[in-house]
Write a protein that holds these residues in place. Structure first.
Motif, PDB file in Angstrom:
ATOM      1  N   UNK A  72      65.987 173.425 101.361  1.00  0.00           N
ATOM      2  CA  UNK A  72      65.886 172.545 102.523  1.00  0.00           C
ATOM      3  C   UNK A  72      66.946 171.443 102.516  1.00  0.00           C
ATOM      4  N   UNK A  73      67.776 171.415 101.472  1.00  0.00           N
ATOM      5  CA  UNK A  73      68.800 170.392 101.380  1.00  0.00           C
ATOM      6  C   UNK A  73      68.279 169.130 100.706  1.00  0.00           C
ATOM      7  N   UNK A  74      69.221 168.256 100.361  1.00  0.00           N
ATOM      8  CA  UNK A  74      68.864 167.049  99.616  1.00  0.00           C
ATOM      9  C   UNK A  74      68.080 166.034 100.449  1.00  0.00           C
ATOM     10  N   UNK A  75      68.545 165.651 101.634  1.00  0.00           N
ATOM     11  CA  UNK A  75      67.800 164.625 102.376  1.00  0.00           C
ATOM     12  C   UNK A  75      66.363 165.033 102.695  1.00  0.00           C
ATOM     13  N   UNK A 182      65.440 159.375 104.234  1.00  0.00           N
ATOM     14  CA  UNK A 182      66.867 159.626 104.400  1.00  0.00           C
ATOM     15  C   UNK A 182      67.121 160.305 105.738  1.00  0.00           C
ATOM     16  N   UNK A 183      68.297 160.092 106.285  1.00  0.00           N
ATOM     17  CA  UNK A 183      68.670 160.690 107.572  1.00  0.00           C
ATOM     18  C   UNK A 183      69.030 162.155 107.350  1.00  0.00           C
ATOM     19  N   UNK A 184      68.242 163.033 107.935  1.00  0.00           N
ATOM     20  CA  UNK A 184      68.405 164.474 107.690  1.00  0.00           C
ATOM     21  C   UNK A 184      69.558 165.086 108.459  1.00  0.00           C
ATOM     22  N   UNK A 185      70.267 164.290 109.269  1.00  0.00           N
ATOM     23  CA  UNK A 185      71.452 164.835 109.926  1.00  0.00           C
ATOM     24  C   UNK A 185      72.533 165.173 108.897  1.00  0.00           C
ATOM     25  N   UNK A 186      72.409 164.564 107.681  1.00  0.00           N
ATOM     26  CA  UNK A 186      73.402 164.809 106.638  1.00  0.00           C
ATOM     27  C   UNK A 186      73.054 166.006 105.753  1.00  0.00           C
ATOM     28  N   UNK A 188      73.094 169.623 104.275  1.00  0.00           N
ATOM     29  CA  UNK A 188      72.303 169.679 103.032  1.00  0.00           C
ATOM     30  C   UNK A 188      72.537 168.518 102.077  1.00  0.00           C
ATOM     31  N   UNK A 189      73.475 167.624 102.379  1.00  0.00           N
ATOM     32  CA  UNK A 189      73.635 166.468 101.513  1.00  0.00           C
ATOM     33  C   UNK A 189      75.033 165.892 101.536  1.00  0.00           C
ATOM     34  N   UNK A 190      75.149 164.642 101.112  1.00  0.00           N
ATOM     35  CA  UNK A 190      76.349 163.802 101.041  1.00  0.00           C
ATOM     36  C   UNK A 190      76.387 162.836 102.212  1.00  0.00           C
ATOM     37  N   UNK A 191      76.603 161.578 101.848  1.00  0.00           N
ATOM     38  CA  UNK A 191      76.667 160.425 102.744  1.00  0.00           C
ATOM     39  C   UNK A 191      75.301 159.909 103.168  1.00  0.00           C
ATOM     40  N   UNK A 192      74.218 160.607 102.797  1.00  0.00           N
ATOM     41  CA  UNK A 192      72.897 160.057 103.107  1.00  0.00           C
ATOM     42  C   UNK A 192      72.620 158.800 102.279  1.00  0.00           C
ATOM     43  N   UNK A 193      73.221 158.703 101.072  1.00  0.00           N
ATOM     44  CA  UNK A 193      73.024 157.492 100.263  1.00  0.00           C
ATOM     45  C   UNK A 193      73.808 156.316 100.828  1.00  0.00           C
ATOM     46  N   UNK A 194      75.043 156.549 101.287  1.00  0.00           N
ATOM     47  CA  UNK A 194      75.789 155.477 101.939  1.00  0.00           C
ATOM     48  C   UNK A 194      75.072 155.011 103.208  1.00  0.00           C
ATOM     49  N   UNK A 240      83.990 171.073 100.469  1.00  0.00           N
ATOM     50  CA  UNK A 240      84.984 170.258 101.174  1.00  0.00           C
ATOM     51  C   UNK A 240      84.709 170.233 102.667  1.00  0.00           C
ATOM     52  N   UNK A 241      84.364 171.382 103.224  1.00  0.00           N
ATOM     53  CA  UNK A 241      84.055 171.462 104.657  1.00  0.00           C
ATOM     54  C   UNK A 241      82.832 170.613 104.985  1.00  0.00           C
ATOM     55  N   UNK A 242      81.821 170.666 104.107  1.00  0.00           N
ATOM     56  CA  UNK A 242      80.612 169.862 104.314  1.00  0.00           C
ATOM     57  C   UNK A 242      80.947 168.368 104.267  1.00  0.00           C
ATOM     58  N   UNK A 243      81.767 167.969 103.295  1.00  0.00           N
ATOM     59  CA  UNK A 243      82.145 166.565 103.185  1.00  0.00           C
ATOM     60  C   UNK A 243      82.858 166.094 104.447  1.00  0.00           C
TER      61      UNK A 243
END
Length: 713
Positions: A72-75, A182-186, A188-194, A240-243
């Motif tokens: 389900x992804x990190x967020x 956390x905002x689930x738009x991010x 499967x993960x990255x930038x949800x912590x920022x 990289x594409x996800x980032x």
């Protein structure tokens, strides 16, 4: 799924699991081993693992688990865990971490230190956002030993940050109840912590990075699991594409520039009136400067080593001294440098092959023959060398000013005698490596040396000092190298290396006596006085410098600078921070511009600083070069220092220290503060108490007295 139970007065630790069984096991086992002083629960959200994680997790009786059919992804996974959490504070912890002794109690101490604190994180061995520190351990045993010594709660090592990385992210329940998950738009993960970090600031709370707490982070573990290079490449391309996708979503949501991590809160939130944060841009600048300095130091050391391998003399060298101290290797290294910098022995004596000079102490080139040489102090009659010599160069270990006497006998007959006398001759003073404050301290004494001896004084100084010498010491000449006609050379510093560069260890002496003893002058001249050349700021203002040449010299009372700045602003004063850098860090401490202070930092000309300080109502700072600049500019100086005793600096009636705690290690002859950060209490709760226990009240009382005295003059 279990129903949410009654509240836990402790920490809910939420960990996501996805095909990282061995790492997850290690993480959970470390929590069990090193979280005995805080009530906690562990919530595992497994995102459809196929590596045996589910089977193992189901056997653990002390875990609360959620098992998803798919990833389900990190967020979203974190949100599932947070939704059933019972704790009064919530912790998102990566499965590829190993926690350490006192980790959670330290973080909770910071989290509940003030109501304004919303979330905290720690430092580690593998992380972005300048949350990574250098480590030297190997294996779990080494990690535990390292962290046991490192993890000592210390409010002075907490720093406000714009964002925190989510590998270990502890926040209060009230944050979750106000902001949600956390905002689930991010996904499967990255930038949800920022994103969550900025949401916390936006809600009126602060983020703290706790440099007093360390856990291990493996990092990039999912990439290491792929054996096939092709599979690894494909996964990295997808990452990289996800980032790229998620940074676009983040920037669109917050309307901030792509370099937002480098910015301060007032740049991210226009009109921000709250506390200041340590900017990553400033930490990057510090890291770049440190790397450049280290590289330059290494290159200089290598060049000096190469230079030492090249013989400077055409004959073998014999180093001699008064015999007061046994010569050690580090003594010889300093002497080698001076000897090579001076070049071959310079002056002919009229006797073939016999040459002398005073460019590195005293040096005598003795040709082959039946020679007997005496070298000593003409004022005491003490011979430092008295013996036969042939085909060699005699070099004194002593490099400070001595009225040397040289006598040479050949075949039993005195054929040459010379007493040191620089009248009418060039004497070279090397201040090229001398710190700012020490240079300002010595300049009047170099002028006194010139007056007393009748010599022609020439100085080599740092670039920033050259205009000051030219303007305020016009009788001193400047040069970049030792000239051919230099009769004597002195390397000018506040040396701790008695008795070769200074007759006494400078830690024992008041600064005036340091200068007089190194240069052997009778006069005690007034301090340098530097007049302003312009006036650029109207109204009442105070200048501060929160940094120094080392962290030990800084005032480390937690929140102390913020308190002082707020008090001065409440009285109507502007407060200008005039350090060279916005941030300095070392030994786990980070010293930055206080909240409310105006940013006047930068590597600016010294005359500009003098102009600013001359009109300031007072200066507040530690034992730094800028304190000396303030003094010579005629500004009242509130000098805050527990490392040094008052004798180590110029006199100021506004000197602040706390004699009720351990203090004065700089002047303590039993220890060497250069070799150990806090000689008596490093790694204990009393570390740097000389600085931390100087209170804002003490400083403010001294400041008020300085302001009153300034107003009455």
């Amino acid at each position: 799924m279990a129903q949410k139970e009654e509240r836990l007065n402790g920490t809910s630790i939420v960990i996501l699991s996805y095909n990282t069984l061995e790492l997850t096991k290690t993480c959970i086992e470390s929590i069990r081993a090193y979280t005995r002083d805080v009530p906690y629960e562990i919530i595992i959200v497994d995102n459809g693992s196929t590596d045996g994680s589910v089977k193992w997790l189901k056997r653990q009786k002390d875990l609360r688990c959620i098992f998803n059919e798919q990833n389900e992804g990190f967020p979203k996974g974190c949100n599932q865990g947070l939704a059933i959490a019972r704790g009064t504070e919530l912790l998102l912890l990566n499965s590829d971490t190993i926690v350490t002794p006192c980790w959670l109690s330290n973080l909770r101490t910071a989290l509940y230190s003030r109501k304004e604190v919303g979330a905290v994180s720690c430092v580690t061995n593998y992380c972005s956002n300048f949350q990574q520190i250098a480590v030297n351990y190997a294996g779990v045993d080494g990690l535990v030993k390292f962290a046991t010594a490192y993890n000592r709660s210390d409010v002075a090592k907490w720093e406000r940050r714009l964002t925190l990385v989510g590998f270990c992210f502890l926040f209060k329940r009230e944050i979750y109840e106000k902001l949600g998950g956390l905002d689930e738009r991010f996904t499967p993960g990255n930038y949800e912590d920022d994103d969550y970090s900025l949401r916390i600031w936006q809600a009126g709370y602060e983020l703290l990075l706790c440099r007093d707490t360390f856990i291990h982070h493996f990092g990039s573990a999912s990439f290491a699991k792929d054996v096939s290079p092709e599979a690894q490449a494909a996964k990295r391309a997808a990452y990289t594409k996800l980032m790229q996708r998620n940074i676009r979503l983040f920037l669109e949501k917050w309307h901030v520039p792509s370099n937002y991590k480098e910015l301060g809160l007032h740049e991210v939130f226009p009109g921000w009136q709250g506390p200041a944060v340590v900017r990553c841009r400033d930490l990057q600048d510090v890291a770049v400067r440190r790397q450049a300095a280290q590289q330059k130091k290494a290159e200089t050391k290598a060049a000096e080593a190469d230079e030492r391998r090249r013989p400077v003399h055409d004959l073998p060298v014999l180093y001699f001294s008064s015999g007061r101290k046994d010569v050690e290797q580090h003594d010889l290294e300093m002497v080698y440098f001076c000897d090579h910098d001076a070049g071959p022995v310079a002056f002919e004596t009229g006797i073939e092959g016999l040459r002398i000079d005073f460019r590195a102490g005293t040096r005598v080139r003795v040709p082959d023959g039946a020679w007997h040489i005496r070298i000593g102090d003409a004022e005491t009659g003490l011979w430092y060398f008295d013996g036969d010599a042939s085909g060699q160069v005699l070099v004194s270990m002593e490099k400070y000013a001595i009225r040397w006497q040289i006598e040479a006998e050949r075949d039993g007959e005195l054929v040459f005698s010379h007493t040191f006398d620089p009248a009418g001759l060039d004497v070279f003073f090397d201040l090229s490596e001398t710190p700012l404050g020490t240079s300002l301290m010595y300049l009047p004494y170099i002028e006194a040396y010139q007056r007393e001896t009748g010599c022609h004084a020439i100085c080599r100084v740092k670039e920033q000092m050259a205009p000051i010498v030219t303007r305020y010491c016009p009788d001193l000449a400047l040069a970049d190298a030792i000239g051919e006609d230099a009769y004597a050379v002195y390397y000018v510093e506040a040396f701790q290396s008695e008795p070769f560069f200074s007759p006494d260890d400078c830690r024992k002496l008041p600064w005036q006596d340091i200068c007089r003893s190194v240069l052997h002058v009778r006069e005690n001249p007034p301090m340098l006085s530097c007049a302003p050349t312009s006036h650029s700021i109207d109204g009442h203002y105070v200048c501060i410098a929160v940094q120094a040449s080392s962290v030990q010299k800084c005032w480390l009372h937690a929140g102390g600078w913020d308190t002082v700045v707020a008090a001065l602003r409440a009285q109507g004063y502007r407060v200008l921070c005039i350090d060279r850098d916005r941030v300095m860090e070392g030994h786990g401490y980070c010293v930055s511009i206080p909240t409310g202070a105006e940013d006047f930092t930068g590597d600016r000309p010294l005359q500009e600083r003098i102009d600013l300080l001359a009109s300031a109502d007072c200066f507040i700072g530690g034992a730094s070069g800028l304190a000396w600049v303030a003094r010579v500019a005629g500004c009242p100086v509130v000098l805050v220092s527990g490392l040094t005793l008052p004798l180590a600096e110029f006199y100021t009636p506004y000197r602040v220290w706390n004699p009720a705690v351990c203090h004065g290690c700089y002047n303590d002859m039993r220890v060497d503060w250069h070799k150990k950060f806090c000689p008596y209490h490093q790694g204990t709760n009393r570390e740097m108490e000389c600085s931390k226990k100087i209170t804002p009240l003490q400083v403010l009382l001294a400041v008020q007295q300085a302001l009153q005295d300034r107003e009455s003059t």
